[in-house]
Design an enzyme around this catalytic site. Structure first.
Site, short mmCIF file in Angstrom:
data_model
loop_
_atom_site.label_atom_id
_atom_site.label_comp_id
_atom_site.label_asym_id
_atom_site.label_seq_id
_atom_site.Cartn_x
_atom_site.Cartn_y
_atom_site.Cartn_z
N CYS A 137 0.86 -1.33 0.08
CA CYS A 137 -0.12 0.21 0.12
C CYS A 137 0.77 1.28 0.14
O CYS A 137 0.22 2.28 -0.06
CB CYS A 137 -0.96 0.04 1.35
SG CYS A 137 -0.04 0.06 2.64
N ASP A 176 2.56 2.54 2.53
CA ASP A 176 2.51 3.14 3.77
C ASP A 176 3.85 2.94 4.29
O ASP A 176 4.50 1.92 4.01
CB ASP A 176 1.49 2.53 4.66
CG ASP A 176 0.13 2.97 4.33
OD1 ASP A 176 -0.03 3.74 3.53
OD2 ASP A 176 -0.92 2.39 4.96
N CYS A 198 -0.96 -4.99 7.06
CA CYS A 198 -0.86 -3.85 8.02
C CYS A 198 -0.17 -4.15 9.21
O CYS A 198 0.88 -3.49 9.66
CB CYS A 198 -2.02 -3.18 8.38
SG CYS A 198 -3.13 -2.98 6.90
#
Ligand code: FES
Length: 119
Positions: A27, A29, A96
């Site tokens: 992603c 991040d 995540c």
């Protein structure tokens, strides 16, 4: 959800003993985790992330889980134990939690390599 709305240990440490930075290729991040080490234990820990809610919640949980723990115990924390501690994460959000565990492990490795270099 509590860790998402009220994340613990956000910020930076003055003169950290170890710093771990990771990016998530899925992603984009990024996360930074900093630790202070005393007597082989994590005396303090802070994190900063440009990440999604799950990344924030898992980092917050990781910092709470490992504070006061030995470095060996902290190295044993995995994305799985973090997700379990949070009561499970949706499958799409499991990557995540890797971010938090990886950043923690890198910070410990950074500390160890610095400690080895200063002897
Ligand atoms: Fe990027 Fe969760 S979507 S860390």
């Amino acid at each position: 959800m509590d860790h998402f709305f009220n994340p613990r240990n956000v910020g930076e440490l003055p003169n950290p003993d170890g710093v771990g930075r990771v990016g998530n290729p899925v992603c984009g991040d990024v996360m930074k985790m900093e630790i202070k080490v005393a007597d082989g234990r994590i005396a303090d820990i802070k994190f900063m992330t440009f990440g999604c809610g799950a990344a924030i919640a898992t980092s917050s949980m990781v910092t709470e889980m490992v504070k006061g723990k030995t470095l060996e115990e902290a190295m044993a924390v995995t994305n799985r134990t973090v997700a379990e501690a949070l009561g499970g994460l949706p499958r799409a959000k499991l990557h995540c939690s890797n971010l938090a565990a990886d950043a923690l492990h890198r910070a410990i490795e950074d500390y160890r390599s610095k400690a080895a270099g200063s002897q």
